[in-house]
Design a protein around this motif. Structure first.
Motif, PDB file in Angstrom:
ATOM      1  N   TRP A 158      29.451  51.693 103.171  1.00 33.06           N
ATOM      2  CA  TRP A 158      30.692  52.432 103.213  1.00 33.06           C
ATOM      3  C   TRP A 158      31.339  52.354 101.850  1.00 33.06           C
ATOM      4  CZ3 TRP A 158      34.142  48.716 102.064  1.00 33.06           C
ATOM      5  CH2 TRP A 158      33.782  47.397 102.399  1.00 33.06           C
ATOM      6  N   SER A 159      32.275  53.247 101.581  1.00 32.42           N
ATOM      7  CA  SER A 159      32.881  53.317 100.265  1.00 32.42           C
ATOM      8  C   SER A 159      34.189  54.072 100.357  1.00 32.42           C
ATOM      9  CB  SER A 159      31.931  54.023  99.290  1.00 32.42           C
ATOM     10  OG  SER A 159      32.499  54.104  97.993  1.00 32.42           O
ATOM     11  N   THR A 160      34.979  54.056  99.255  1.00 31.20           N
ATOM     12  CA  THR A 160      36.105  54.972  99.120  1.00 31.20           C
ATOM     13  C   THR A 160      35.779  55.907  97.976  1.00 31.20           C
ATOM     14  OG1 THR A 160      37.247  53.417  97.654  1.00 31.20           O
ATOM     15  CG2 THR A 160      37.867  53.399  99.975  1.00 31.20           C
ATOM     16  N   ALA A 161      36.328  57.105  98.030  1.00 33.75           N
ATOM     17  CA  ALA A 161      36.051  58.095  96.996  1.00 33.75           C
ATOM     18  C   ALA A 161      37.341  58.734  96.539  1.00 33.75           C
ATOM     19  CB  ALA A 161      35.104  59.174  97.525  1.00 33.75           C
ATOM     20  N   THR A 162      37.349  59.181  95.290  1.00 34.59           N
ATOM     21  CA  THR A 162      38.497  59.867  94.731  1.00 34.59           C
ATOM     22  C   THR A 162      38.045  61.157  94.080  1.00 34.59           C
ATOM     23  OG1 THR A 162      39.731  57.838  94.322  1.00 34.59           O
ATOM     24  CG2 THR A 162      40.331  59.744  93.004  1.00 34.59           C
ATOM     25  N   ALA A 163      38.698  62.244  94.413  1.00 37.83           N
ATOM     26  CA  ALA A 163      38.457  63.527  93.762  1.00 37.83           C
ATOM     27  C   ALA A 163      39.727  64.349  93.909  1.00 37.83           C
ATOM     28  CB  ALA A 163      37.279  64.260  94.400  1.00 37.83           C
ATOM     29  N   HIS A 164      40.263  64.823  92.788  1.00 36.64           N
ATOM     30  CA  HIS A 164      41.559  65.487  92.826  1.00 36.64           C
ATOM     31  C   HIS A 164      41.480  66.910  93.359  1.00 36.64           C
ATOM     32  CE1 HIS A 164      43.216  62.013  90.978  1.00 36.64           C
ATOM     33  NE2 HIS A 164      42.454  62.124  89.927  1.00 36.64           N
ATOM     34  N   SER A 165      40.297  67.400  93.697  1.00 37.43           N
ATOM     35  CA  SER A 165      40.170  68.735  94.266  1.00 37.43           C
ATOM     36  C   SER A 165      40.007  68.667  95.782  1.00 37.43           C
ATOM     37  CB  SER A 165      38.963  69.457  93.659  1.00 37.43           C
ATOM     38  OG  SER A 165      37.780  68.725  93.907  1.00 37.43           O
ATOM     39  N   ALA A 166      40.411  67.533  96.366  1.00 38.56           N
ATOM     40  CA  ALA A 166      40.195  67.328  97.802  1.00 38.56           C
ATOM     41  C   ALA A 166      40.808  68.451  98.632  1.00 38.56           C
ATOM     42  CB  ALA A 166      40.797  65.984  98.221  1.00 38.56           C
ATOM     43  N   SER A 169      21.717  54.717 105.062  1.00 38.21           N
ATOM     44  CA  SER A 169      20.824  54.478 103.922  1.00 38.21           C
ATOM     45  C   SER A 169      19.496  55.208 104.027  1.00 38.21           C
ATOM     46  CB  SER A 169      20.573  52.971 103.768  1.00 38.21           C
ATOM     47  OG  SER A 169      20.018  52.437 104.954  1.00 38.21           O
ATOM     48  N   SER A 170      19.104  55.628 105.215  1.00 38.78           N
ATOM     49  CA  SER A 170      17.795  56.283 105.362  1.00 38.78           C
ATOM     50  C   SER A 170      17.860  57.357 106.447  1.00 38.78           C
ATOM     51  CB  SER A 170      16.721  55.241 105.705  1.00 38.78           C
ATOM     52  OG  SER A 170      15.451  55.844 105.805  1.00 38.78           O
ATOM     53  N   PRO A 171      18.074  58.616 106.056  1.00 35.09           N
ATOM     54  CA  PRO A 171      18.314  59.097 104.694  1.00 35.09           C
ATOM     55  C   PRO A 171      19.760  58.848 104.282  1.00 35.09           C
ATOM     56  CG  PRO A 171      18.445  60.923 106.215  1.00 35.09           C
ATOM     57  CD  PRO A 171      18.071  59.717 107.046  1.00 35.09           C
TER      58      PRO A 171
END
Length: 239
Positions: A2-10, A35-37
């Protein structure tokens, strides 16, 4: 994974039948990955994600942290993770069902977060902008909204990224680097209390080495290492 993501075009205006963005834009979101895939299997976006994006308030200004699996009062094991961004909120999500089991703690932190928390002995510690380092207990699979203890020092921009050293669960010390014209390394007893022994190290060479943002002290073999703008400051026991 799991992760967090940042993108200003959300954008969240159009979702598919599964509730996922049709353009696969997961900016400013909590994401669960297989993880697979490799693919996104679940996600959670703040309800005001567009406002986050438009105001440059990154939800992913620092990464998420997985908590040790706590148990509810009914004996149910929860798989939790926490994350915070540039606004003073802490997001607590159930990694098994992000969109159905999540909490948002507002007002616990004085300011935004530019650093990951640290977990020790049942408590999550955050060092927010213009705030103390605050310890929040995890009890019956719930992160407390109010801090159980806090550091005597507040930290200006960008807050601080705390670290803890210990001998197992005893002799614990909370460490934090302070940004500013002259850097400083803070150390105090853990858990934090009004009677805590506090040490603040402001070395003579700190100005020449330069304080640094987003620095996490690393403690190993009796020494504390802190990254500076032009090197690494190393601190050891007095001889």
């Amino acid at each position: 994974m799991w992760s967090t993501a940042t993108a200003h075009s959300a954008r969240r205006s159009t979702l598919d039948a599964n509730g996922f963005p049709v353009d696969s834009n997961f900016g400013d979101s909590f994401m669960k990955l297989s993880s697979s895939p490799l693919k996104i299997t679940d996600y959670l976006a703040p309800i005001d994600v567009m406002q986050h994006a438009n105001n440059d308030n990154d939800f992913g200004s620092r990464g998420a942290m997985r908590l040790p699996d706590p148990t509810t009062g009914n004996g149910i094991v929860r798989h939790l993770a926490v994350a915070a961004g540039r606004v003073n909120r802490i997001y607590v999500v159930d990694r098994d069902s992000m969109d159905k089991f999540s909490r948002v703690l507002t007002g616990t932190l004085a300011g935004g977060i530019w650093g990951s928390p640290v977990y020790f002995n049942g408590a999550v510690h955050y060092g927010g902008l213009n705030d103390n380092i605050k310890a929040q207990l995890v009890t019956i699979a719930m992160l407390a909204a109010a801090a159980s203890s806090k550091s005597p020092t507040t930290f200006a921009y960008p807050g601080t990224v705390p670290a803890i050293s210990a001998n197992g669960t005893s002799s614990a010390i909370l460490w934090a680097a302070e940004n500013g014209t002259t850097g400083a390394l803070h150390a105090c007893d853990q858990p934090i209390s009004p009677a805590s022994s506090i040490t603040v190290i402001r070395p003579a060479r700190a100005t020449s080495r330069g304080a640094n943002k987003f620095t996490t002290p690393m403690i190993s073999r009796g020494k504390a290492d802190v990254g500076a703008t032009n090197g690494v400051a190393m601190f050891g026991l007095r001889e």
